[in-house]
Design a protein around this motif. Structure first.
Motif, PDB file in Angstrom:
ATOM      1  N   UNK A 163       0.863  -1.169   0.000  1.00  0.00           N
ATOM      2  CA  UNK A 163       0.000   0.000   0.000  1.00  0.00           C
ATOM      3  C   UNK A 163       0.904   1.224   0.000  1.00  0.00           C
ATOM      4  N   UNK A 164       0.468   2.225  -0.700  1.00  0.00           N
ATOM      5  CA  UNK A 164       1.217   3.472  -0.699  1.00  0.00           C
ATOM      6  C   UNK A 164       0.299   4.595  -0.240  1.00  0.00           C
ATOM      7  N   UNK A 165       0.902   5.626   0.303  1.00  0.00           N
ATOM      8  CA  UNK A 165       0.088   6.689   0.883  1.00  0.00           C
ATOM      9  C   UNK A 165       0.817   8.019   0.829  1.00  0.00           C
TER      10      UNK A 165
ATOM     11  N   UNK B  33      -2.512  -2.106  -3.735  1.00  0.00           N
ATOM     12  CA  UNK B  33      -2.092  -2.640  -5.021  1.00  0.00           C
ATOM     13  C   UNK B  33      -3.269  -2.943  -5.940  1.00  0.00           C
ATOM     14  N   UNK B  34      -4.476  -3.087  -5.354  1.00  0.00           N
ATOM     15  CA  UNK B  34      -5.665  -3.340  -6.163  1.00  0.00           C
ATOM     16  C   UNK B  34      -6.403  -2.083  -6.550  1.00  0.00           C
ATOM     17  N   UNK B  35      -5.912  -0.936  -6.103  1.00  0.00           N
ATOM     18  CA  UNK B  35      -6.547   0.326  -6.455  1.00  0.00           C
ATOM     19  C   UNK B  35      -7.575   0.831  -5.467  1.00  0.00           C
ATOM     20  N   UNK B  36      -7.742   0.141  -4.360  1.00  0.00           N
ATOM     21  CA  UNK B  36      -8.674   0.624  -3.333  1.00  0.00           C
ATOM     22  C   UNK B  36      -8.052   1.828  -2.635  1.00  0.00           C
TER      23      UNK B  36
ATOM     24  N   UNK C 206       3.568  -2.828   3.706  1.00  0.00           N
ATOM     25  CA  UNK C 206       2.854  -4.064   3.401  1.00  0.00           C
ATOM     26  C   UNK C 206       1.588  -4.086   4.241  1.00  0.00           C
ATOM     27  N   UNK C 207       0.528  -3.493   3.706  1.00  0.00           N
ATOM     28  CA  UNK C 207      -0.699  -3.317   4.460  1.00  0.00           C
ATOM     29  C   UNK C 207      -1.854  -3.076   3.501  1.00  0.00           C
ATOM     30  N   UNK C 208      -3.061  -3.135   4.014  1.00  0.00           N
ATOM     31  CA  UNK C 208      -4.202  -2.688   3.244  1.00  0.00           C
ATOM     32  C   UNK C 208      -4.294  -1.166   3.400  1.00  0.00           C
ATOM     33  N   UNK C 209      -5.249  -0.539   2.725  1.00  0.00           N
ATOM     34  CA  UNK C 209      -5.340   0.914   2.793  1.00  0.00           C
ATOM     35  C   UNK C 209      -5.426   1.377   4.240  1.00  0.00           C
ATOM     36  N   UNK C 210      -4.625   2.349   4.560  1.00  0.00           N
ATOM     37  CA  UNK C 210      -4.482   2.749   5.947  1.00  0.00           C
ATOM     38  C   UNK C 210      -3.872   4.137   6.013  1.00  0.00           C
TER      39      UNK C 210
ATOM     40  N   UNK D 272       6.546   1.354   6.413  1.00  0.00           N
ATOM     41  CA  UNK D 272       7.948   1.093   6.713  1.00  0.00           C
ATOM     42  C   UNK D 272       8.915   2.025   5.988  1.00  0.00           C
ATOM     43  N   UNK D 273       8.475   2.532   4.851  1.00  0.00           N
ATOM     44  CA  UNK D 273       9.380   3.288   4.003  1.00  0.00           C
ATOM     45  C   UNK D 273       8.811   4.674   3.714  1.00  0.00           C
ATOM     46  N   UNK D 274       9.698   5.660   3.730  1.00  0.00           N
ATOM     47  CA  UNK D 274       9.283   7.053   3.578  1.00  0.00           C
ATOM     48  C   UNK D 274      10.220   7.792   2.640  1.00  0.00           C
ATOM     49  N   UNK D 275       9.636   8.730   1.890  1.00  0.00           N
ATOM     50  CA  UNK D 275      10.459   9.619   1.099  1.00  0.00           C
ATOM     51  C   UNK D 275      10.902  10.800   1.931  1.00  0.00           C
TER      52      UNK D 275
END
Length: 122
Positions: A33-35, A53-56, A99-103, A110-113
């Motif tokens: 998941x990305x946010x 990853x599914x677009x939700x 590595x998560x669902x939308x949140x 875990x990872x940040x820009x």
């Protein structure tokens, strides 16, 4: 190692638009998941929008209808289209991956820009 690089920030007047991008590399898992998060001066970091990853997608109430998160899997790029910007949208905007669902809880990412600055003037 996941690497995230944001771009597209800048200064705009109230009512204007910006599109942020986040170039991602190094993903080795499919359930990702990305946010987008943002942090204004003197404020805590808050979740703005997330997409799996599914677009939700999931959005903070404060940005619904004005900000749109999307992704281009072929380019490994995350976007945040921002419209009708207001001075209260002024903040550093961060891309995050996990590595998560939308949140919108930052603790699951875990990872940040490094962030890209958005300034909205009245």
């Amino acid at each position: 190692q996941v690497h995230l690089v944001e771009s597209g920030g800048g200064s705009v007047q109230a009512g204007g638009s910006l599109r942020l991008s986040c170039a991602a590399s190094g993903f080795t898992y499919s359930n990702r998941c990305m946010a987008w998060f943002r942090q204004a001066p003197g404020e805590e970091r808050e979740g703005v929008a997330s997409i799996d990853s599914g677009g939700i997608t999931s959005y903070a109430d404060s940005v619904k209808g004005r900000l749109t998160i999307s992704q281009d899997n072929a380019k490994n790029t995350l976007y945040l289209q921002m419209s009708s910007l207001q001075p209260e949208d002024t903040a550093m905007y961060y891309c995050a991956a996990g590595e998560t669902s939308v949140n919108l809880d930052e603790s699951v990412y875990n990872f940040w820009g490094q962030g890209t600055q958005v300034i909205v003037s009245s």
